[in-house]
Write a protein that holds these residues in place. Structure first.
Motif, PDB file in Angstrom:
ATOM      1  N   LEU A 284      27.175  59.212  80.383  1.00 17.31           N
ATOM      2  CA  LEU A 284      27.268  59.928  79.112  1.00 17.31           C
ATOM      3  C   LEU A 284      28.660  59.841  78.509  1.00 17.31           C
ATOM      4  N   LYS A 285      28.680  59.813  77.184  1.00 19.27           N
ATOM      5  CA  LYS A 285      29.917  59.711  76.419  1.00 19.27           C
ATOM      6  C   LYS A 285      30.041  60.918  75.489  1.00 19.27           C
ATOM      7  N   PRO A 286      31.251  61.254  75.090  1.00 19.29           N
ATOM      8  CA  PRO A 286      31.397  62.377  74.153  1.00 19.29           C
ATOM      9  C   PRO A 286      30.558  62.207  72.884  1.00 19.29           C
ATOM     10  N   GLU A 287      30.360  60.993  72.441  1.00 19.07           N
ATOM     11  CA  GLU A 287      29.564  60.763  71.234  1.00 19.07           C
ATOM     12  C   GLU A 287      28.071  60.993  71.441  1.00 19.07           C
ATOM     13  N   ASP A 288      27.661  61.231  72.675  1.00 22.73           N
ATOM     14  CA  ASP A 288      26.268  61.611  72.941  1.00 22.73           C
ATOM     15  C   ASP A 288      26.040  63.100  72.711  1.00 22.73           C
ATOM     16  N   THR A 289      27.084  63.829  72.436  1.00 20.11           N
ATOM     17  CA  THR A 289      26.955  65.259  72.177  1.00 20.11           C
ATOM     18  C   THR A 289      26.073  65.497  70.954  1.00 20.11           C
ATOM     19  N   ALA A 290      25.038  66.291  71.141  1.00 22.85           N
ATOM     20  CA  ALA A 290      24.063  66.539  70.069  1.00 22.85           C
ATOM     21  C   ALA A 290      23.017  67.520  70.574  1.00 22.85           C
ATOM     22  N   VAL A 291      22.201  67.965  69.655  1.00 26.21           N
ATOM     23  CA  VAL A 291      20.972  68.663  70.021  1.00 26.21           C
ATOM     24  C   VAL A 291      19.888  67.602  70.161  1.00 26.21           C
ATOM     25  N   TYR A 292      19.204  67.626  71.291  1.00 23.86           N
ATOM     26  CA  TYR A 292      18.170  66.644  71.570  1.00 23.86           C
ATOM     27  C   TYR A 292      16.800  67.284  71.385  1.00 23.86           C
ATOM     28  N   TYR A 293      15.954  66.571  70.650  1.00 24.56           N
ATOM     29  CA  TYR A 293      14.620  67.058  70.336  1.00 24.56           C
ATOM     30  C   TYR A 293      13.570  66.105  70.891  1.00 24.56           C
ATOM     31  N   CYS A 294      12.504  66.656  71.407  1.00 21.73           N
ATOM     32  CA  CYS A 294      11.356  65.805  71.702  1.00 21.73           C
ATOM     33  C   CYS A 294      10.310  66.020  70.624  1.00 21.73           C
ATOM     34  N   ALA A 295       9.477  65.021  70.458  1.00 19.58           N
ATOM     35  CA  ALA A 295       8.469  65.049  69.403  1.00 19.58           C
ATOM     36  C   ALA A 295       7.208  64.345  69.878  1.00 19.58           C
ATOM     37  N   ALA A 296       6.078  64.753  69.286  1.00 19.04           N
ATOM     38  CA  ALA A 296       4.782  64.200  69.649  1.00 19.04           C
ATOM     39  C   ALA A 296       4.084  63.648  68.421  1.00 19.04           C
TER      40      ALA A 296
END
Length: 129
Positions: free
Chosen positions: A86-98
């Motif tokens: 992981l990198k600092p630029e991976d910082t985010a809110v992660y969402y799953c979707a269907a």
């Protein structure tokens, strides 16, 4: 209706790993292709990875290939996102979707957010440098 609940986010140092999970309830999980998206502060939501309902086909954002792996367990109604290096630029809110699909098409995946019918609330991933 499908309800999606993400978990597994948190704070990790650069170079570390996290495994996100997305538990689905409601309609038959195996009738849905699944995807992961992320949204960083001040940025638009972006595609991360997708997997067909059968699990036989996966697709990744070019910038994430080799570090992220999407998988699913239809018996557990869960989709996963393994994130390594992981990198600092991976910082985010992660969402799953269907996204509802025909089960006759076993390999279809979707990379655009508007194709997805249901979304989770998101889980925060923070990568410190």
């Amino acid at each position: 209706q499908v309800q999606l609940v993400e978990s597994g986010g948190g704070l990790v140092q650069a170079g570390g790993s996290l495994r996100l999970s997305c538990a689905a309830s409601g309609r038959t999980f195996s009738s849905y292709a699944m995807g992961w998206f992320r949204q960083a502060p001040g940025k638009e939501r972006e595609f991360v990875a997708a997997i067909s309902w059968s699990g036989g086909s996966t697709y990744y954002a070019d910038s994430l290939k080799g570090r992220f792996t999407i998988s699913r367990d239809n018996a557990k109604n869960t989709v996963y996102l393994q994130m390594n290096s992981l990198k600092p630029e991976d910082t985010a809110v992660y969402y799953c979707a269907a996204a509802g699909v025909s089960r006759s098409v076993t390999i279809v995946v979707f990379t655009t957010a508007r194709r997805y019918d249901y979304w989770g609330q998101g889980t925060q991933v923070t990568v410190s440098s």
